[in-house]
Write a protein that holds these residues in place. Structure first.
Motif, PDB file in Angstrom:
ATOM      1  N   LEU A  14     -94.370  74.931 -39.322  1.00 23.05           N
ATOM      2  CA  LEU A  14     -93.289  74.116 -38.277  1.00 23.05           C
ATOM      3  C   LEU A  14     -93.979  73.587 -36.938  1.00 23.05           C
ATOM      4  O   LEU A  14     -95.025  74.271 -36.842  1.00 23.05           O
ATOM      5  CB  LEU A  14     -92.047  75.013 -37.900  1.00 23.05           C
ATOM      6  N   ARG A  15     -93.416  72.791 -36.540  1.00 26.38           N
ATOM      7  CA  ARG A  15     -93.980  72.176 -35.198  1.00 26.38           C
ATOM      8  C   ARG A  15     -93.601  73.386 -34.333  1.00 26.38           C
ATOM      9  O   ARG A  15     -92.564  74.295 -34.206  1.00 26.38           O
ATOM     10  CB  ARG A  15     -93.280  71.159 -34.446  1.00 26.38           C
ATOM     11  N   ARG A  18     -89.817  73.815 -32.822  1.00 26.08           N
ATOM     12  CA  ARG A  18     -89.193  74.106 -34.121  1.00 26.08           C
ATOM     13  C   ARG A  18     -89.261  75.876 -34.382  1.00 26.08           C
ATOM     14  O   ARG A  18     -88.207  76.531 -34.774  1.00 26.08           O
ATOM     15  CB  ARG A  18     -89.350  73.131 -35.387  1.00 26.08           C
ATOM     16  N   LYS A  54     -87.124  71.656 -42.085  1.00 25.77           N
ATOM     17  CA  LYS A  54     -86.561  70.697 -40.995  1.00 25.77           C
ATOM     18  C   LYS A  54     -87.715  69.489 -40.873  1.00 25.77           C
ATOM     19  O   LYS A  54     -87.502  68.241 -40.439  1.00 25.77           O
ATOM     20  CB  LYS A  54     -86.277  71.371 -39.638  1.00 25.77           C
ATOM     21  N   ASN A  55     -88.832  70.004 -40.913  1.00 27.71           N
ATOM     22  CA  ASN A  55     -90.137  68.972 -40.668  1.00 27.71           C
ATOM     23  C   ASN A  55     -90.406  68.012 -42.000  1.00 27.71           C
ATOM     24  O   ASN A  55     -91.324  67.180 -41.830  1.00 27.71           O
ATOM     25  CB  ASN A  55     -91.330  69.804 -40.195  1.00 27.71           C
TER      26      ASN A  55
END
Length: 190
Positions: A14-15, A18, A54-55
């Protein structure tokens, strides 16, 4: 895979922002689970992994759905980001080794909710909404209710989400409407 290993893998995938949100959601889910007498370990895993998809780009999300026989309705086709919970449940199982359906469902429905939410579904949904990184004023109203009455907190969160989506001229997912209506029908105090 234990939660430490899950955390390390998630951090790489994840970033940074996030990832921080995911850790905050995990902590809030643990706190809510403790308050409501639910499984803190399950809440930790569901909270940590709730945004594990989510990414993904929209086409990657669509491909996961196709590969797993998930048919997108018209709303989901236009707003593919709504499917990150559904795909997240798949990734949680495939990449993180989660087998517990209570955890997988909490991940699956953390974005839209649904009419038959379990206590864990409610906990993860709210934890995602009220974690400390959520600074919008609407989160404060839900925070005040979250530890007093989980169902009233959910209705408040759904109301806020619905208003926001309408202001953005977005499409409302039917699961969100059904979840809100079910809570209102079950509780005469609203």
């Amino acid at each position: 895979m234990n939660i430490i290993e899950m955390d390390a893998l998630l951090k790489r995938s994840l970033r940074p922002g996030r990832y921080i949100h995911s850790v905050n959601t995990m902590k809030e889910a643990i706190s809510l689970a403790e308050h409501y007498g639910e499984d803190k370990a399950a809440a930790a895993v569901a909270g940590l992994l709730h945004d594990c998809a989510k990414n993904l780009k929209d086409e990657e999300t669509r491909e996961y759905c196709r590969a797993n026989g998930i048919k997108l309705n018209e709303i989901e086709q236009r707003q593919v980001f709504l499917m990150h919970g559904e795909v997240g449940a798949i990734l949680a199982k495939e990449q993180y080794g989660v087998e517990d359906n209570i955890i997988l469902n909490a991940i699956r429905y953390h974005t839209t909710g649904f009419a038959k939410m379990s206590p864990m579904d409610k906990i993860v949904f709210l934890a995602d909404y009220i974690e400390p990184g959520r600074t919008h004023c609407e989160a404060d109203d839900v925070r005040r209710l979250a530890y007093a009455d989980i169902n009233k907190a959910l209705v408040c969160a759904f109301d806020n989400i619905i208003k926001y989506v309408i202001m953005q001229n977005g499409l409302l997912h039917p699961f969100t409407i059904e979840a809100r209506n079910k809570l209102l029908l079950q509780n005469k105090d609203f």
